[in-house]
Write a protein that holds these residues in place. Structure first.
Motif, mmCIF file in Angstrom:
data_model
loop_
_atom_site.group_PDB
_atom_site.id
_atom_site.type_symbol
_atom_site.label_atom_id
_atom_site.label_comp_id
_atom_site.label_asym_id
_atom_site.label_seq_id
_atom_site.Cartn_x
_atom_site.Cartn_y
_atom_site.Cartn_z
ATOM 1 N N GLU A 1 0.837 -1.536 0.402
ATOM 2 C CA GLU A 1 -0.184 -0.233 -0.184
ATOM 3 C C GLU A 1 0.661 0.761 0.190
ATOM 4 O O GLU A 1 0.488 2.072 -0.729
ATOM 5 C CB GLU A 1 -1.423 -0.108 1.176
ATOM 6 N N THR A 2 1.675 1.074 0.778
ATOM 7 C CA THR A 2 2.859 2.215 0.472
ATOM 8 C C THR A 2 3.925 2.603 0.211
ATOM 9 O O THR A 2 5.055 3.563 0.070
ATOM 10 C CB THR A 2 3.281 2.803 2.702
ATOM 11 N N PHE B 1 2.889 8.200 9.209
ATOM 12 C CA PHE B 1 3.765 6.920 8.068
ATOM 13 C C PHE B 1 5.267 8.405 8.401
ATOM 14 O O PHE B 1 4.630 9.708 8.149
ATOM 15 C CB PHE B 1 3.617 7.772 7.314
ATOM 16 N N TYR C 1 1.330 11.688 -3.809
ATOM 17 C CA TYR C 1 2.227 9.998 -3.070
ATOM 18 C C TYR C 1 0.915 10.547 -1.330
ATOM 19 O O TYR C 1 0.193 9.443 -1.469
ATOM 20 C CB TYR C 1 3.291 10.206 -3.314
ATOM 21 N N ARG D 1 -6.005 2.617 8.201
ATOM 22 C CA ARG D 1 -4.720 2.630 9.536
ATOM 23 C C ARG D 1 -5.331 2.763 10.719
ATOM 24 O O ARG D 1 -5.020 2.124 11.113
ATOM 25 C CB ARG D 1 -3.744 2.753 9.317
ATOM 26 N N TRP E 1 6.889 2.723 -4.432
ATOM 27 C CA TRP E 1 5.307 2.702 -4.068
ATOM 28 C C TRP E 1 5.715 3.008 -5.987
ATOM 29 O O TRP E 1 4.514 1.745 -6.737
ATOM 30 C CB TRP E 1 4.868 3.838 -3.673
ATOM 31 N N ASN E 2 6.280 3.606 -6.793
ATOM 32 C CA ASN E 2 5.719 3.863 -8.072
ATOM 33 C C ASN E 2 5.997 3.090 -8.523
ATOM 34 O O ASN E 2 5.565 2.962 -9.833
ATOM 35 C CB ASN E 2 6.628 5.463 -8.303
ATOM 36 N N VAL F 1 -4.190 5.930 3.104
ATOM 37 C CA VAL F 1 -4.003 4.589 2.828
ATOM 38 C C VAL F 1 -4.268 4.735 4.756
ATOM 39 O O VAL F 1 -4.537 3.671 5.972
ATOM 40 C CB VAL F 1 -2.399 4.122 2.862
ATOM 41 N N TYR F 2 -3.525 5.869 5.650
ATOM 42 C CA TYR F 2 -3.180 5.806 7.092
ATOM 43 C C TYR F 2 -4.756 6.186 7.706
ATOM 44 O O TYR F 2 -4.610 6.479 8.590
ATOM 45 C CB TYR F 2 -2.166 7.050 6.865
ATOM 46 N N HIS G 1 -2.066 9.938 -1.953
ATOM 47 C CA HIS G 1 -2.562 8.720 -1.288
ATOM 48 C C HIS G 1 -2.532 7.870 -0.536
ATOM 49 O O HIS G 1 -3.153 7.793 0.259
ATOM 50 C CB HIS G 1 -1.425 7.310 -2.129
ATOM 51 N N LEU G 2 -1.314 8.379 0.205
ATOM 52 C CA LEU G 2 -1.014 7.885 1.470
ATOM 53 C C LEU G 2 -2.117 8.124 3.319
ATOM 54 O O LEU G 2 -2.228 7.877 3.759
ATOM 55 C CB LEU G 2 0.390 9.108 2.659
ATOM 56 N N GLU H 1 7.875 5.982 -1.800
ATOM 57 C CA GLU H 1 7.556 6.854 -2.901
ATOM 58 C C GLU H 1 7.854 6.352 -3.902
ATOM 59 O O GLU H 1 7.221 5.355 -5.275
ATOM 60 C CB GLU H 1 7.722 7.667 -2.967
#
Lengths: 788, 280
Positions: free
Chosen positions: A653-654, B183, B263, B274, A783-784, B270-271, B266-267, A780
């Motif tokens: 996911e990350t 994160f 990014y 979570r 992830w990319n 996700v977080y 997106h995170l 990142e």
């Protein structure tokens, strides 16, 4: 005879370090001392129209301010210590590296003026009053872009910004022809990114001129005081060498960055005579990021060809190496003779060619950094091998086994002659990889990997490396462009009471020489460890030295010590023979005494040393005293090797990568102090893995270092790592008396590609068939790689 | 790394400190943000008023309906506080992940929120906890609702001459059931994104939810869309997945060399998930 060798003796130097009693350059205080602050360029590339120091000169406490134009023309700047000429025979472009810029700045941090005041705060405050009028110019930071037509020139008289181009190995046509026969060719473009060395102790220098004796003293945080003295006296300031004492006292780490002769050292010496007072300069951390010579910074394209059986048939590599704005002391050697020469690796590759272009850019200088060239070579080979295994759907461990050079001990079997100018001393490569596979539990891991289904990707990466250490045979490096010899010196001075002071030209800045060298001497002389003192770092007490770098201290410096000890014992035997009324040939030496063979007649080392200094009853014609010098020039490099395996887990996911396990099996030849070697391996691994996952200097297009602090530049910390699993095999070096190969760089050389390979393996096994994840492999970037 | 010269004053009380500030004074708490800024000469106050020895604002006290965390309480003291661990566990979780041991031992919660770094952990946690910020100035005391406190990039409702004396955390149902997930930027260990989630569950369904993000934008903010989507439903993985969409909507998402806008966006989702899933 080996009461100490092979034992994990606790480091004798640690008492002073752990209790805060070490004495580093910045701890040294000299009466009447002034403090310097260096005003540095905030721009990467600019013409200096004018510098106005009027207001600054009047500020509180200011003693003097010097700019580039105050320094005599005769002092052109600091030299480069290694000459690598162009392929066509043209001389390497070596533009001057002035102590302070006169008309132009070439990187952020280039020195503009030295402000000398009664306190450091006053010097810094005054520096803010200096007005510099700049014309800002376009900058180029990428070595590949620097070669493009129309790129901004770093030095007007260096066309295309090229310091030199260079090639080694088989002719390109032969390599191409071999490559054409390959059934599979793996090709990879990658960047071995720029690293900031980050020694714990920032650089520091004190210049002291003594009018009464017409003598200078330089205290400096260096890895090689004698070399600094030679370069500074003979090539920068034109001061007679015997009038200069250079002291490298306790030094808090170097990792290569303190090998080089820096402008600040010459500046404080020159200015101390000008002002008639001692001057201390200590870098702050921000300055260290900008001006300590950086490491790596290669842009590479490489191809490896394999036949249908998986045997490597050819290797072709092209690299652009970033030199920065000026050529630092050893910079030209790093991408060439410390990189190209290692591209044989552990493999029988029959055709190899490496082509390197060394480029000037508007960035800080790049030079040797832990491993220096060898990590770049290892990265190149090991990335290609693991990638090839993925592409050919074969096992990466088996692929290596298939290509290993067969074992040779360098005694019964000749050393292995490579396609790239070296002859390996001794090697036995399969056992390190087999041991590492055993430790990792390879088959079980592959099963676990295949079964993984929790949103994580598991991967395994390999690296089997070789390095050339114990640098180096003087004649060989001389032929390759070194402007210095790379021998080492030692003096063993036995005191009348039998206590021993050892003066070594090696310099300890974290390596533990005071312990390891003492173990060697105590065992060889059969005396207690406490009776041996190791002295280093002061040109007034140590006769000569070439310093510490390239994992050379024990292999070269230690060998010089052994030679001196043997000379002492040889002379001691003559005295003992006289006392025992026997022939020296009839004596044997063990456990600190000479015994007449086959009898119980003996005389102890202490009695002999006392006799040497109280020579009443003494051999005729023999000089009194027991004090021996030796120089040791190695017959060859040493070639440590090893196998490293990384296991990683990627959070899908990350893109976050967790290093789950790291296995390192290294062969560094004989081991004197296992604890210290383990420590060296651990430290090297932290740096190598740090490069793979966390570290990396980033310049923007204008030449600003955008991560020049610990808030942005990520140094590895203990909680970033699992507990390392390490082991060793022992293949002694056949050509030095201790059989040692060097352990300081192994961890940093082997580990980096193993980690990247593990991430790429995890991605492939998860269905993402990418060739590369650029270092540092930030979440990142990983992830990319999974978004395509 | 030498600051410009300044006068150092050691305050014995908050009132003392306010009196000492003068025209160009600045409050020094734990110094974990201010000292580096001084050393880099990014900040050069004439007077530095040290409140780190004012014991009255360092404690953590359990009141009947709330817990008061002193403005001078260190991250370490919060990380090890049993009352908070029971009443609002997300505070303890966040405190344990701030910086490193040295930072946690010196840095204070009041100093952190006064500084209002967009990537700091406390703003998200305090927003989710429905805290009140207790402030003292030369005229007396005032309280600011946390929802009104963070105004923008390093900008808060705190005015010149004011000191944060404490933060009041309600002993609510949602705080009792709260979590923080982060994160980390690997070098600074600030949040690239962090999410604090506090959910009160009654009769098997969500009665009230507070979800706040940090690290994403110019300052921490609550994600009311997620909060609303959760209310009235059981807290399950499926419902969390459904409730958490783009948690950055309407925000200018930051971009830097560690995390691009895409990014980070997106995170953030996700977080957010979570943090909420830690409550399952």
């Amino acid at each position: 005879m080996t009461k100490y060798i092979g034992k994990s003796i606790k480091r004798v130097e640690d008492k002073r370090f752990i209790t805060g009693q070490g004495s580093y350059t910045d701890d040294i205080k000299i009466p009447n001392m002034t403090h310097a602050y260096i005003l540095r360029s905030p721009y990467a590339h600019a013409n200096i129209n004018s510098i106005d120091t009027t207001a600054a000169a009047e500020a509180d406490g200011v003693v003097a301010i010097f700019t580039g134009s105050d320094i005599p023309e005769a002092i052109a700047g600091v030299p480069c210590g290694w000459q690598v000429d162009f392929k066509n025979g043209d001389t390497m472009k070596e533009p001057p590296h002035p102590l302070l810029c006169r008309t132009k700045v070439r990187h952020v941090g280039d020195g503009i003026a030295i402000v000398i005041a009664n306190t450091k705060t006053q010097a810094k405050d005054a520096s803010e009053l200096i007005e510099v009028d700049y014309d800002i110019l376009d900058a180029v930071t990428c070595p590949k872009k620097a070669a493009e037509e129309g790129a901004p020139l770093v030095h007007n008289d260096v066309p295309n910004n090229m310091a030199f181009d260079w090639e080694l190995g088989n002719p390109k046509e032969e390599v191409s022809a071999a490559m054409a026969t390959a059934s599979h060719v793996t090709e990879l473009d990658f960047i071995n990114q720029r690293m900031v060395p980050n020694a714990m102790e920032p650089r520091s220098a004190i210049g002291l001129y003594d009018t009464a004796y017409d003598k200078y003293t330089l205290y400096t945080s260096t890895q090689n005081p004698h070399l600094i003295r030679l370069l500074m006296c003979a090539f920068v300031l034109g001061i007679p060498e015997h009038k200069v004492r250079v002291v490298g006292p306790d030094v808090g780490g170097g990792f290569g960055s303190k090998i080089f002769h820096y402008v600040e050292e010459a500046l404080v010496i020159w200015a101390s005579k000008e002002i008639g007072r001692p001057i201390k300069w200590t870098s702050d951390r921000s300055e260290a990021f900008l001006t300590d010579a950086h490491g790596r910074d290669h842009i590479t394209n490489a191809k490896m060809g394999f036949d249908a059986d998986g045997k490597i048939v050819a290797l072709q590599a092209y690299t652009y190496a970033n030199m920065g704005g000026y050529l630092s002391t050893f910079a030209p050697a790093v991408p060439t003779y410390l990189h190209g020469t290692l591209l044989q690796g552990l493999y029988t590759t029959p055709k190899i060619n490496v082509d390197v272009k060394a480029m000037f850019t508007h960035t800080n200088a790049v030079d040797a950094y832990r491993g220096a060239g060898r990590p770049e070579a290892t990265y190149l080979l090991e990335r290609l091998l693991d990638l090839a295994a993925l592409e050919m759907n074969t096992d990466p461990a088996e692929l290596r086994m298939k290509n290993f050079i067969p074992a040779f001990d360098g005694v019964e079997q000749e050393g292995y002659v490579t396609q790239v100018a070296l002859q390996y001393d001794s090697g036995n490569y399969e056992p390190v990889l087999k041991r590492a596979l055993e430790m990792v539990g390879y088959e079980a891991f592959r099963e676990e990997q295949a079964a993984q289904s929790n949103g994580k990707l598991l991967g395994i990466g390999f690296s089997t490396y070789i390095e050339a250490c114990g640098i180096a045979p003087s004649a060989v490096v001389g032929a390759l462009g070194a402007r210095a010899g790379l021998f080492e010196s030692a003096q063993v001075r036995v005191q009348p009471t039998g206590k021993v002071s050892v003066y070594t030209g090696s310099h300890s800045h974290g390596q533990g020489h005071e312990t390891t060298f003492a173990q060697v001497v105590a065992d060889r002389m059969g005396i207690p460890l406490e009776d041996v003192d190791i002295i280093h770092g002061d040109s007034d007490s140590v006769a000569f030295g070439m310093g510490t770098y390239g994992s050379r201290s024990l292999a070269v410096g230690g060998s010089a010590i052994v030679k001196s000890v043997d000379k002492v014992l040889e002379k001691g035997a003559k005295i003992a023979a006289h006392l025992l009324e026997a022939s020296a040939d009839d004596l044997e030496y063990a456990e600190g005494k000479w015994t007449v063979k086959g009898t119980d007649k003996s005389v102890g080392f202490g009695d002999v040393s006392l006799t040497a200094y109280v020579p009443h009853n003494y051999p005729e014609g023999l000089e009194p005293g027991l004090d021996m010098n030796a120089f040791y020039d190695p017959a060859n490099f040493t070639y440590p090797f090893g196998a490293h395996i990384a296991i990683v887990e990627i959070d899908k996911e990350t893109g976050h990568v967790k290093l789950k396990r790291f296995i390192a099996v290294d062969d560094v030849g004989n081991v004197i102090n296992p604890m210290i070697v383990d420590g060296q391996i651990h430290g090297g691994l932290a740096q190598g893995i740090g490069q793979a996952m966390l570290e990396g200097a980033q310049y923007d297009d204008t030449g600003q270092l955008i991560n020049g602090s610990y808030m942005d530049y990520c140094m590895p910390r203990a909680d970033d790592f699992p507990s390392f699993e390490i082991d060793r095999t022992v293949t002694p070096c056949p050509h030095n008396p201790l059989g040692v190969k060097g352990a300081g760089e192994a961890g940093a050389i082997g580990s980096t590609p193993a980690v990247v390979n593990a991430v790429v393996d995890a991605l492939w096994k998860g269905g993402f068939k990418v060739k590369d994840v650029p270092m540092p492999m930030t979440p990142e970037r990983v992830w990319n790689a999974m978004q395509s | 790394m030498i600051p410009t010269s300044f006068e150092y004053k050691n305050a014995g009380s908050v009132a003392d400190a306010i009196g000492m500030l003068g025209d160009d004074g600045q409050i020094l708490g734990g110094g974990q943000s201010l000292i580096p800024a001084l050393k880099l000469r990014l900040n050069s106050p004439g007077v530095l008023v040290d409140i780190s020895k004012v014991d009255a604002i360092k404690g953590i006290s359990d009141n009947e309906k709330s817990i008061t965390v002193g403005g001078g309480a260190t991250h370490a003291s919060i990380a090890s506080n049993a009352d908070l661990d029971s009443a609002a566990p997300m505070l303890v979780q966040a405190a344990r992940e701030i910086g490193d041991i040295q930072v946690r031992n010196r840095g204070t919660i009041g100093g952190s929120i006064a500084h209002a770094d967009p990537a700091a952990d406390w703003p998200a946690v305090l927003l989710a906890s429905d805290a009140n910020v207790m402030i003292q100035n030369k005229d007396g005391k005032r309280t600011v609702d946390i929802d009104q406190f963070f105004k923008g990039f390093y900008e808060t409702a705190l005015e010149e001459g004011e000191v944060i004396t404490g933060i009041s955390i309600p002993k609510s149902g949602f705080n009792k059931n709260s979590a923080y997930a982060k994160f980390k930027q690997p070098a600074s260990r600030f949040a690239i994104v962090g999410c604090a989630a506090a959910v009160d569950i009654d009769g098997g369904v969500v009665k009230e939810a507070r979800v706040a993000m940090t690290g994403v934008s110019e300052c921490a903010y609550r994600v009311t869309a997620v909060e609303k989507a959760l209310v009235g439903k059981a807290l399950t993985a499926e419902n969390i997945e459904a409730a958490v969409g783009d948690v950055t909507e309407g925000r200018d998402v930051m971009s830097d060399h560690y995390a691009s806008e895409k990014y980070r966006t997106h995170l953030a989702s996700v977080y957010a998930k979570r943090a909420l899933k830690k409550l399952l």
